[in-house]
Design a protein around this motif. Structure first.
Motif, mmCIF file in Angstrom:
data_model
loop_
_atom_site.group_PDB
_atom_site.id
_atom_site.type_symbol
_atom_site.label_atom_id
_atom_site.label_comp_id
_atom_site.label_asym_id
_atom_site.label_seq_id
_atom_site.Cartn_x
_atom_site.Cartn_y
_atom_site.Cartn_z
ATOM 1 N N SER A 82 0.808 -1.075 -0.072
ATOM 2 C CA SER A 82 -0.170 -0.054 -0.104
ATOM 3 C C SER A 82 0.825 1.366 0.122
ATOM 4 N N PHE A 83 1.887 1.307 0.676
ATOM 5 C CA PHE A 83 2.946 2.256 0.530
ATOM 6 C C PHE A 83 3.462 2.581 -0.907
ATOM 7 N N ASP A 84 3.711 1.502 -1.105
ATOM 8 C CA ASP A 84 4.496 1.575 -2.825
ATOM 9 C C ASP A 84 3.372 2.170 -3.694
ATOM 10 N N LEU A 85 2.126 1.520 -3.529
ATOM 11 C CA LEU A 85 1.115 1.821 -4.551
ATOM 12 C C LEU A 85 0.531 3.416 -4.158
ATOM 13 N N ALA A 86 0.386 3.760 -2.966
ATOM 14 C CA ALA A 86 0.015 5.156 -2.461
ATOM 15 C C ALA A 86 0.892 6.011 -3.408
ATOM 16 N N ALA A 87 2.328 5.662 -2.927
ATOM 17 C CA ALA A 87 3.207 6.759 -3.756
ATOM 18 C C ALA A 87 3.036 7.001 -5.143
ATOM 19 N N LYS A 88 2.967 5.720 -5.687
ATOM 20 C CA LYS A 88 2.842 5.763 -7.388
ATOM 21 C C LYS A 88 1.631 6.423 -7.808
ATOM 22 N N GLN A 89 0.622 6.200 -7.051
ATOM 23 C CA GLN A 89 -0.601 7.075 -7.393
ATOM 24 C C GLN A 89 -0.509 8.381 -7.267
ATOM 25 N N LEU A 90 0.324 8.813 -6.541
ATOM 26 C CA LEU A 90 0.561 10.435 -6.440
ATOM 27 C C LEU A 90 1.558 10.674 -7.355
ATOM 28 N N SER A 91 2.303 10.009 -8.082
ATOM 29 C CA SER A 91 3.277 10.174 -9.197
ATOM 30 C C SER A 91 4.589 10.179 -8.585
ATOM 31 N N MET A 92 4.766 9.685 -7.591
ATOM 32 C CA MET A 92 6.312 9.620 -7.008
ATOM 33 C C MET A 92 6.931 8.332 -7.733
ATOM 34 N N ASP A 93 8.275 8.590 -7.556
ATOM 35 C CA ASP A 93 9.180 7.608 -8.257
ATOM 36 C C ASP A 93 9.659 6.484 -6.749
ATOM 37 N N THR A 94 9.505 5.325 -6.872
ATOM 38 C CA THR A 94 9.762 4.426 -5.634
ATOM 39 C C THR A 94 10.616 3.363 -5.947
ATOM 40 N N ALA A 95 11.534 3.255 -4.746
ATOM 41 C CA ALA A 95 12.441 2.050 -4.994
ATOM 42 C C ALA A 95 12.329 1.336 -3.701
ATOM 43 N N GLY A 96 12.672 -0.223 -3.715
ATOM 44 C CA GLY A 96 12.468 -0.898 -2.592
ATOM 45 C C GLY A 96 13.869 -1.366 -2.003
ATOM 46 N N VAL A 97 14.212 -1.363 -0.629
ATOM 47 C CA VAL A 97 15.215 -1.948 -0.144
ATOM 48 C C VAL A 97 14.609 -3.192 1.020
ATOM 49 N N SER A 98 15.173 -4.172 1.025
ATOM 50 C CA SER A 98 14.691 -5.112 1.919
ATOM 51 C C SER A 98 15.733 -5.805 2.943
ATOM 52 N N SER A 99 15.319 -6.848 3.358
ATOM 53 C CA SER A 99 16.212 -7.631 4.249
ATOM 54 C C SER A 99 17.308 -7.992 3.245
ATOM 55 N N ASN A 100 17.052 -8.494 2.089
ATOM 56 C CA ASN A 100 17.973 -8.923 1.366
ATOM 57 C C ASN A 100 18.770 -7.829 0.506
ATOM 58 N N SER A 101 19.317 -7.048 1.559
ATOM 59 C CA SER A 101 20.315 -5.734 1.208
ATOM 60 C C SER A 101 21.473 -6.101 1.900
ATOM 61 N N SER A 102 22.342 -4.806 1.737
ATOM 62 C CA SER A 102 23.594 -5.030 2.444
ATOM 63 C C SER A 102 23.694 -5.046 3.751
ATOM 64 N N VAL A 103 22.555 -4.956 4.512
ATOM 65 C CA VAL A 103 22.274 -5.057 6.163
ATOM 66 C C VAL A 103 22.666 -6.699 6.199
ATOM 67 N N GLU A 104 22.199 -7.417 5.268
ATOM 68 C CA GLU A 104 22.679 -8.945 5.387
ATOM 69 C C GLU A 104 24.285 -9.006 5.541
ATOM 70 N N LYS A 105 24.810 -8.270 4.950
ATOM 71 C CA LYS A 105 26.322 -8.176 4.830
ATOM 72 C C LYS A 105 27.152 -7.757 6.010
ATOM 73 N N GLY A 106 26.125 -7.042 7.129
ATOM 74 C CA GLY A 106 26.933 -6.487 8.207
ATOM 75 C C GLY A 106 26.841 -4.923 8.267
ATOM 76 N N GLU A 107 26.259 -4.563 7.230
ATOM 77 C CA GLU A 107 26.307 -2.720 6.889
ATOM 78 C C GLU A 107 24.974 -2.236 8.188
ATOM 79 N N SER A 108 25.336 -1.296 8.684
ATOM 80 C CA SER A 108 24.126 -0.906 9.938
ATOM 81 C C SER A 108 22.997 -0.369 9.177
ATOM 82 N N TYR A 109 22.132 -0.439 9.940
ATOM 83 C CA TYR A 109 20.486 0.418 9.546
ATOM 84 C C TYR A 109 20.891 1.822 9.416
ATOM 85 N N LEU A 110 21.912 2.417 10.005
ATOM 86 C CA LEU A 110 21.941 3.774 9.900
ATOM 87 C C LEU A 110 22.858 4.119 8.822
#
Ligand code: CP
Length: 338
Positions: A82-110
């Motif tokens: 819903s956050f992704d669709l809501a942004a798109k329906q307001l004409s925003m560009d969106t990208a996703g980052v998931s648990s399958n990101s560099s956090v998995e390699k030890g990068e901090s959330y910050l």
């Protein structure tokens, strides 16, 4: 209450939304806790969300030129889509980052959030297993941080959509004189963390029911009353709000078995019939059928508002994104990067 879809032209719809807004702005830049939402914010969000609900087939240009990153470090269906669709329906560009990101390699959330922030995005929506990640991120970003659920702490946009669902059902501006019964794993629930605070603001009588082992020690501070027997809690209720037993947060260690839990606290037809005749059944999802809610009630029963909650989630999140990104007062977020 069935929603009547608008047949206005897109430009007439934009004009209408601007007139509903009446020059009002939200009081916050980041949404980390429901406590930040003032009664005026709530009025504005709900006025706009109800209109977006009527315009649900429209694409608006309100947020054109702005971007959003949806950073979901924990599984999600409703909130992330819903956050992704809501942004798109307001004409925003969106990208996703998931648990399958560099956090998995030890990068901090910050470091991850600051990396995203360097794209100059307007909003970063964060879901995390741990409590407090959105609060910390908000201190180090120029983007607005929206908490999409953090650990056992809070899930403020879930509370916002639940509040809208309840108020519309009760056709009222508050929940004074109404009984809301929350049944289930209160201890591990961020949904409860935000909803109980909002219900206090809305003046509802809140009853909670669960095994004592799933009740946090200091829960009375929210002005709620605990019932060991779910039947007593449900008697005369206006809203029955079921919560999932959160196995991934260790809840199974607090009950003998899921089957036993379901037998004692699961919402069945017989139990729902103890509530008022026009009571509604709510659940934030995902529903674990035949454990927290009996299967026959989950989606198809006329008292089940579970899919209506999902529909309201889209409208509320669209309202939030429009109002957060498009500030009439022109103020910018100040933040404390170290
Ligand atoms: N209610 C809720 O947060 O659902 P998801 O985990 O599917 O987003």
């Amino acid at each position: 209450m069935a929603v009547i879809l608008s047949k206005k032209s897109p430009s007439a719809a934009e004009k209408d939304l601007n007139s509903i807004r009446k020059g009002r702005d939200l009081s916050f830049f980041d949404l980390v806790s429901i406590d930040q939402v003032t009664p005026e914010d709530l009025g504005l969000l709900y006025d706009v969300a109800r209109r977006f609900r009527e315009y649900k087939t429209y694409k608006f240009s309100f947020n054109k030129g702005s971007s959003q990153v949806n950073a979901f470090f924990e599984p999600s269906t409703r909130t992330s889509s819903s956050f992704d669709l809501a942004a798109k329906q307001l004409s925003m560009d969106t990208a996703g980052v998931s648990s399958n990101s560099s956090v998995e390699k030890g990068e901090s959330y910050l470091d991850t959030v600051q990396t995203i922030d360097s794209y100059n995005v307007k909003t970063i929506v964060i879901r995390s297993k741990e409590s407090g990640v959105p609060a910390v991120a908000a201190r180090y970003t120029q983007a607005s941080i929206i908490n999409a659920g953090d650990g056992w702490h809070e899930h403020p946009t879930q509370a916002l959509l639940d509040g809208l669902t309840m108020l519309d059902h009760c056709k009222s501006k508050d929940m004074k004189g109404r009984v809301v019964v929350i049944v289930g794993d209160i201890m591990h629930s961020r949904v409860f963390g935000s909803l109980v605070r909002l219900l206090k603001t809305l003046k509802a009588e809140v009853r909670i029911s669960a095994p004592l082992t799933l009740i946090p020690e200091d829960v009375e501070k929210f002005g709620v009353k605990w019932y060991g027997k779910v039947e007593e809690a449900l008697t005369g209720a206006d809203v029955v709000y079921a919560l999932r037993v959160q196995s991934e947060r260790g809840a199974n260690g607090f009950i003998p078995t899921l089957r036993e839990y379901s037998k004692m606290f699961g919402i069945s037809r017989k139990r729902l019939d103890l509530a008022k005749k026009d009571a509604i059944l709510m659940h934030p999802g995902p529903v674990i059928r035949d454990i927290d809610v009996h299967s026959a009630l989950a989606a198809v029963d006329e008292q089940s508002y579970i899919l209506r909650q999902v529909e309201n989630g889209m409208a509320v999140r669209k309202a939030l994104l429009w109002l957060i990104v498009d500030r009439i007062d022109g103020k910018k977020k100040t933040f404390t990067r170290k």
